[in-house]
Each structure stands twice: as C-alpha cells, then as structure tokens.
Motif scaffolding. Structure first.
Motif, short mmCIF file in Angstrom:
data_model
loop_
_atom_site.label_atom_id
_atom_site.label_comp_id
_atom_site.label_asym_id
_atom_site.label_seq_id
_atom_site.Cartn_x
_atom_site.Cartn_y
_atom_site.Cartn_z
N THR A 39 65.66 14.45 82.23
CA THR A 39 65.47 14.19 80.80
C THR A 39 66.19 12.94 80.32
O THR A 39 66.31 12.72 79.12
N SER A 60 56.69 12.40 77.07
CA SER A 60 56.08 13.73 77.13
C SER A 60 56.93 14.65 77.99
O SER A 60 56.47 15.18 79.00
N ASP A 63 58.13 20.80 76.60
CA ASP A 63 58.31 21.42 75.28
C ASP A 63 59.00 22.76 75.51
O ASP A 63 58.35 23.77 75.76
N ASP A 64 60.30 22.76 75.43
CA ASP A 64 61.06 23.99 75.64
C ASP A 64 61.79 24.41 74.36
O ASP A 64 62.91 24.90 74.40
N SER A 65 61.11 24.22 73.24
CA SER A 65 61.70 24.55 71.95
C SER A 65 62.06 26.03 71.82
O SER A 65 62.97 26.39 71.10
N GLY A 69 65.51 24.03 73.44
CA GLY A 69 65.03 22.71 73.08
C GLY A 69 65.59 21.53 73.84
O GLY A 69 65.60 20.42 73.33
N ASN A 72 62.98 18.79 74.21
CA ASN A 72 62.65 18.25 72.89
C ASN A 72 63.77 17.33 72.39
O ASN A 72 63.51 16.23 71.92
N ASN A 73 65.00 17.82 72.49
CA ASN A 73 66.15 17.01 72.06
C ASN A 73 66.29 15.75 72.91
O ASN A 73 66.57 14.67 72.38
N ALA A 75 63.90 14.17 74.48
CA ALA A 75 62.81 13.25 74.15
C ALA A 75 63.17 12.40 72.93
O ALA A 75 62.96 11.19 72.92
N GLN A 76 63.74 13.04 71.93
CA GLN A 76 64.14 12.30 70.72
C GLN A 76 65.28 11.33 71.03
O GLN A 76 65.28 10.18 70.57
N LEU A 93 56.31 10.21 70.74
CA LEU A 93 56.65 11.51 71.33
C LEU A 93 55.40 12.37 71.28
O LEU A 93 54.84 12.60 70.20
N LEU A 95 54.74 15.83 73.11
CA LEU A 95 55.12 16.91 74.02
C LEU A 95 53.91 17.79 74.35
O LEU A 95 52.97 17.87 73.56
#
Length: 122
Positions: A39, A60, A63-65, A69, A72-73, A75-76, A93, A95
C-alpha cells in the motif's frame, strides 16, 4: 517489457496492491496496470511514473473499508504523495466496488467497475 510499452502508448496506469489484482484486471482487458506490492508507492515506482509521464494515474488499492480501511486510507495517503510530482487532475482514486479486491471480482464485475469509473479496456 510488454507492459512498459503499453503504459507508454496509452499514457495511463492503474496502480494496484498485488499481482492477483493485476492479473484479474489484465484478464478483463485492462492492460495498463502496475503492481506496487503493498500500500505504499516506492520511490522507484514514482521514478518510473515520472519517466512514463502518464496523463492519468488511477489508484485502485483494495477496498477494505469494512475491515478498518487500511487500503482506503493508504490510497488517499499515496494520492497526496503523488500530488507532489503530478498535477492533481492526473490522479484518481477508483477502488474496487463491493468487494475487497479485483482478485475477488468476476470479469463482468471488473468491467462494470471500469464503466462506472470511466476506465476503459484496451
């Protein structure tokens, strides 16, 4: 070798966490994929992206929200890191939808993800 030619030709790249994600996208027709092996986008990958000079970088990660997350975190966070080297309009982004990662999705689900996010196959 083949993948770098594709990345140069189409001037876009989809960044994914693992080889399974890349293989699933490749099988669905998305050929401009690069694996970051985790990541965090390494400096060597950033240097490669600078060399390729893509018009679009699509992050991409998984997506493990529903499980804290981390993807997701990350990726941001990595989008923010890339914004030091690329214009913000080059970075997106996108996902995977409804599932953890592309490896868990069918080709049809991946194609629907592409339609929704305006990401085209080649």
């Amino acid at each position: 070798q083949v993948n770098s030619k594709i990345l140069k030709k189409f001037k876009k790249v989809i960044l994914v966490e693992g080889i399974g994600d890349m293989l699933a996208l490749w099988q669905a027709g998305f050929r401009y994929v690069m694996v970051v092996f985790g990541t965090e986008i390494s400096l060597s990958i950033i240097n490669l992206l600078l060399t390729l000079d893509p018009d679009q970088i699509i992050i991409s990660f998984d997506d493990d929200s529903e499980r804290g997350g981390a993807g997701n975190n990350a990726a941001q966070k990595e989008a923010k890191k890339l914004s030091k080297y690329f214009d913000a309009d080059q970075i997106r982004l996108c996902l995977p939808d409804g599932k953890n990662d592309f490896g868990d999705m069918s080709c049809n689900e991946i194609l629907k993800w592409g339609e929704k996010n305006n990401v085209r196959t080649i």
